[in-house]
Design an enzyme around this catalytic site. Structure first.
Site, PDB file in Angstrom:
ATOM      1  N   CYS A 125      -8.687  29.514 -11.034  1.00 46.14           N
ATOM      2  CA  CYS A 125      -9.130  29.973 -12.357  1.00 46.14           C
ATOM      3  C   CYS A 125     -10.579  29.544 -12.601  1.00 46.14           C
ATOM      4  O   CYS A 125     -11.408  30.343 -13.040  1.00 46.14           O
ATOM      5  CB  CYS A 125      -8.216  29.413 -13.439  1.00 46.14           C
ATOM      6  SG  CYS A 125      -8.576  30.016 -15.105  1.00 46.14           S
ATOM      7  N   CYS A 126     -10.876  28.283 -12.301  1.00 48.37           N
ATOM      8  CA  CYS A 126     -12.248  27.782 -12.455  1.00 48.37           C
ATOM      9  C   CYS A 126     -13.206  28.512 -11.518  1.00 48.37           C
ATOM     10  O   CYS A 126     -14.356  28.787 -11.883  1.00 48.37           O
ATOM     11  CB  CYS A 126     -12.301  26.284 -12.173  1.00 48.37           C
ATOM     12  SG  CYS A 126     -11.610  25.242 -13.480  1.00 48.37           S
ATOM     13  N   CYS A 179     -12.347  24.484 -21.510  1.00 42.89           N
ATOM     14  CA  CYS A 179     -11.530  25.611 -21.937  1.00 42.89           C
ATOM     15  C   CYS A 179     -10.325  25.102 -22.735  1.00 42.89           C
ATOM     16  O   CYS A 179      -9.745  24.066 -22.416  1.00 42.89           O
ATOM     17  CB  CYS A 179     -11.057  26.396 -20.717  1.00 42.89           C
ATOM     18  SG  CYS A 179     -12.387  27.213 -19.813  1.00 42.89           S
ATOM     19  N   CYS A 200      -6.951  23.925 -21.106  1.00 48.44           N
ATOM     20  CA  CYS A 200      -7.013  22.792 -20.179  1.00 48.44           C
ATOM     21  C   CYS A 200      -7.656  21.550 -20.790  1.00 48.44           C
ATOM     22  O   CYS A 200      -8.086  20.645 -20.074  1.00 48.44           O
ATOM     23  CB  CYS A 200      -7.762  23.205 -18.913  1.00 48.44           C
ATOM     24  SG  CYS A 200      -7.005  24.586 -18.035  1.00 48.44           S
ATOM     25  N   CYS A 226     -14.773  21.304 -12.500  1.00 47.05           N
ATOM     26  CA  CYS A 226     -14.447  22.728 -12.549  1.00 47.05           C
ATOM     27  C   CYS A 226     -14.903  23.470 -11.299  1.00 47.05           C
ATOM     28  O   CYS A 226     -14.547  24.629 -11.104  1.00 47.05           O
ATOM     29  CB  CYS A 226     -15.087  23.373 -13.778  1.00 47.05           C
ATOM     30  SG  CYS A 226     -16.897  23.400 -13.727  1.00 47.05           S
TER      31      CYS A 226
END
Length: 219
Positions: free
Chosen positions: A101-102, A183, A186, A209
């Protein structure tokens, strides 16, 4: 580095015809670098990576600081739509694969920026993590870019002193107990067990990240 040395180095880069940019997550502690840059040359592009998962307060704070410092803010985001950022079982990646995702939402967007510049002014500090402590003031990055870390030897006390001296507004979520703000899915509030950056990616063996692990080359 003290302010005068930072400005001297930035001037050297510019006199060599090198193209400079910085990136910012617009947390309170990252605003010190933006203030320094705004006084040196507020036309230097400031890239904000919009993951689509930021707290609304972060976007509001970004706009407040950009207006206050007269910054040249550029917004970039992932080329992969969020509805396609799912695993094989249909779960959003931040729930099942936060590293990927990062990568999609932070690493790839900034990696696309690097070829357009020579110097990436990056506000990492050695006291933030073991990864960052290993950096030099200048560090190679992909696409023949050099990362310049002018805040590397700053600590929390120096940051707080600067913020008070110049009366810089703080990120509004700090007053609600958030110390490291990324985010929304998280990030969690500070408590005795989640000190500093451990408020991010709670319960995972993850503190970065990817910007400071994948977009850097070791000397």
């Amino acid at each position: 580095m003290v302010k005068e040395d930072i400005y001297k180095k930035l001037k050297e880069y510019q006199e060599k015809g090198l193209k400079l940019f910085t990136s910012s997550s617009f947390q309170t502690h990252s605003i010190v670098l933006l203030h320094l840059l705004s006084e040196f040359d507020n036309t230097i592009p400031v890239y904000f990576i919009n993951t689509g998962y930021h707290f609304p307060e972060t976007i509001t704070y970004r706009d407040q600081i950009a207006d206050l410092f007269k910054l040249n803010v550029q917004v970039v985001s992932s080329s992969t739509p969020r509805n396609m950022q799912k695993d094989a079982e249909g779960r959003l990646l931040f729930t099942s694969d936060p590293d990927y995702c990062c990568y999609l939402n932070k690493v790839q967007p900034l990696d696309a920026v690097l070829p357009n510049y020579d110097i990436w002014i990056n506000g990492v500090r050695a006291d933030q993590s073991a990864v960052r402590k290993s950096f030099g003031v200048e560090q190679p990055a992909p696409h023949n870019t050099i990362r310049f870390h002018p805040m590397l030897d700053w600590d929390v006390r120096m940051i707080e002193k600067y913020i008070k001296e110049f009366k810089i507004p703080r990120h509004p979520l700090e007053a609600k107990g958030y110390l490291s703000i990324g985010c929304e899915p998280c990030t969690r509030k500070f408590d005795i067990d989640t000190y500093n950056r451990q408020g991010r990616w709670f319960g995972l063996n993850k503190t970065e990240c990817g910007l400071n692990t994948e977009l850097v080359s070791k000397n």
